[in-house]
Scaffold this active site. Structure first.
Site: not given
Length: 541
Positions: A68, A140, A222, A285
């Site tokens: 197309k 681009k 963090y 932990h």
């Protein structure tokens, strides 16, 4: 309406969300809208003038829609550098009008192949060609062409165009170009993944190249420590599509999740989902420091589930304090009240404190009760993991990949190699210990009895120390308990088996396979302890 020489916007989208408003906005700004197929019909249905692509190219759509926009009058108009005189001359010579805006997103390949119901022919026809070509061309040439692939960016696009390139125009174009290439990259990674698996390579052969597409869920304050930046991403690969887990969890309450919160939540939820009956796991932990099952058929919010929670805490209340707690069943108001009010077994007064609670669902009342425990308590609702994907782990300059350790106790044949034979109750305890030791960091030992974890030893450089830690945590309750080891016992290295037998353990499981296996068998025979081998190792580094 746009007149002759008006700027042009090429619109060709699979996801038509917001398309009508975008087309109206572009027309109001004086743009001629050029479109294809279903997009052209949607624009026309919105009452917006639209030029068909085949009127621009002079060629009809062909090959069932495969061709197309693959034409110089499209790609020349997108790729021409406006500042280059030779490019302008080429456009004029060939009667090509510039295209200033490209709005495009791609065929729904991923949703087509997800679930495995699509035929190969349907999947192939949903591999977009013209779309990525236009997107890449526009990205681009982003100094002259704006490319947008996400309907969420339509308002910003109209604002940018309305400002006439003023303000942060260059930054906006560059961000849209980045997003466009990322859109194509994510799309291509799904196609490549499907082709590799569909092409008969689903036998576990590693792909020579691999791309994992990810989508940002949230930035984190963090990482493991305050000086480390961090973020949480959702895996977009086909293998993870619809697999559930923490990446699709809903946070109902509490402070922002941290990096360590996610690690602990994953450890707790993965462990509890391995339990065959309703249960609870407490993690600190990333290691399960407490776990218990309510047993098959336990009523929601009933005494068995409440007691399973209490038993999980009692295994190691000091470690449980400030940890994360996970359930594999719905949390009712009764259970939520128990979580809120249960006092630490260490002093009988201090309310237990957790960073996180995670479960597959909550009753409305249960959620409200739990919210009252603390304004900071993180409450997560996470779909159960249905199909664990491959594990990826970073090393310097590369990644390690492995299949998931998805074996559960029902998959294991516990082979009795001792003279003593196990009772059904002992085998039930052993299966629980084996299930839990899989989630403990190596060298790993788990001791269980009566549907509860009594103690575990984790992360020690030698297995003897892990046994000693597990026995210490189990205390006097170790009498008659089951013990599982993630790897075989090298018997001569500190006599781990003998320590367990002397302490009162009555059934032990290890993978077997050591050249000293007979020493372990002889020791268990000496104490009348049952020893089983599994043939499966569970290292977790």
């Amino acid at each position: 309406a746009a007149g002759a020489g008006a700027p042009r916007a090429l619109v060709s989208v699979s996801d038509k969300a917001g398309l009508a408003d975008l087309a109206r906005g572009l027309t109001a700004l004086g743009f001629e809208v050029v479109s294809t197929g279903g997009s052209a019909r949607a624009v026309a249905d919105a009452g917006v003038p639209c030029t068909a692509v085949d009127d621009v190219t002079g060629f009809p759509e062909m090959l069932g829609g495969r061709v197309k926009t693959l034409h110089p009058k499209i790609h020349g108009g997108i790729l021409a550098k406006r500042s280059d005189a030779s490019h302008r001359a080429a456009l004029e010579e060939h009667g090509i009008g510039p295209i200033d805006v490209v709005v495009c997103n791609l065929y729904p390949f991923k949703s087509t192949v997800s679930g495995g119901a699509a035929s190969r022919a349907d999947a192939v026809e949903n591999i977009d060609i013209g779309g990525p070509s236009m997107i890449r061309a526009a990205a681009k040439n982003h100094e002259d062409v704006v490319v947008v692939t996400d309907p969420a960016d339509y308002p910003a696009l109209l604002e940018h165009l309305g400002a006439g390139g003023a303000g942060g125009a260059e930054a906006f174009r560059r961000r849209m170009a980045w997003k466009a290439f990322q859109h194509c990259s994510t799309y291509d990674s799904a196609v490549a993944e499907w082709l590799w698996e569909e092409g008969g390579a689903g036998d576990g052969t590693p792909a020579p190249e691999r791309t994992v597409a990810m989508e940002l869920v949230s930035g984190l304050r963090y990482g493991e420590n305050p000086h480390q930046g961090a973020a949480f991403y959702r895996d977009l690969s086909l293998s993870e599509d619809g697999a559930g887990g923490l990446a699709t969890a809903t946070q109902h309450h509490g402070k922002e999740m941290s990096y360590n919160n996610y690690l602990d939540s994953e450890a707790a939820y993965a462990t509890v989902m391995d339990l065959p009956s309703p249960g609870c796991v407490v993690v600190k932990h990333t290691n399960p420091c407490g776990a218990a099952e309510a047993g098959e058929g336990a009523a929601a919010g009933g005494p068995e589930q409440l007691e399973a929670y209490r038993q999980a805490v009692r295994a190691d209340p000091v470690s449980a304090f400030g940890g994360g707690v996970a359930f594999n069943h719905e949390i009712t108001a009764e259970l939520a009240r128990e979580i809120r009010e249960f006092r630490s077994p260490t002093d009988g007064e201090t309310r237990m404190f957790y960073e996180i609670v995670v479960a597959p669902s909550y009753t409305p009342e249960g959620l409200e009760v739990l919210k009252g425990k603390s304004k900071n308590l993180r409450i997560l609702e996470a779909p159960p993991r249905t199909s664990p994907g491959v594990g990826l782990r970073q090393v310097g300059g590369g990644w390690l990949m492995q299949e998931p350790d998805s074996l559960v106790a029902a998959d294991i044949d516990f082979v009795t190699v001792s003279e003593a034979q196990p009772s059904p109750e002992q085998l039930a305890d052993l299966r629980l210990a084996w299930t839990l030791v899989k989630h403990v960091k190596s060298n790993a030992i788990a001791i269980a009895k009566g549907n509860s974890l009594l103690g575990m030893g984790s992360g020690q450089p030698n297995r003897v120390k892990s046994v000693e830690i597990a026995l210490e945590k189990a205390g006097d309750a170790v009498q008659g308990a089951a013990m599982a080891s993630d790897a075989f016992f090298p018997f001569s290295w500190g006599d781990s088996v003998e320590k367990a037998c002397e302490a009162g353990v009555k059934i032990i499981a290890h993978p077997g396979g050591s050249i000293r296996d007979q020493d372990a068998i002889d020791c268990c025979n000496k104490y009348g302890v049952v020893l089983c081998t599994t043939g499966v190792r569970h290292f977790r580094h």
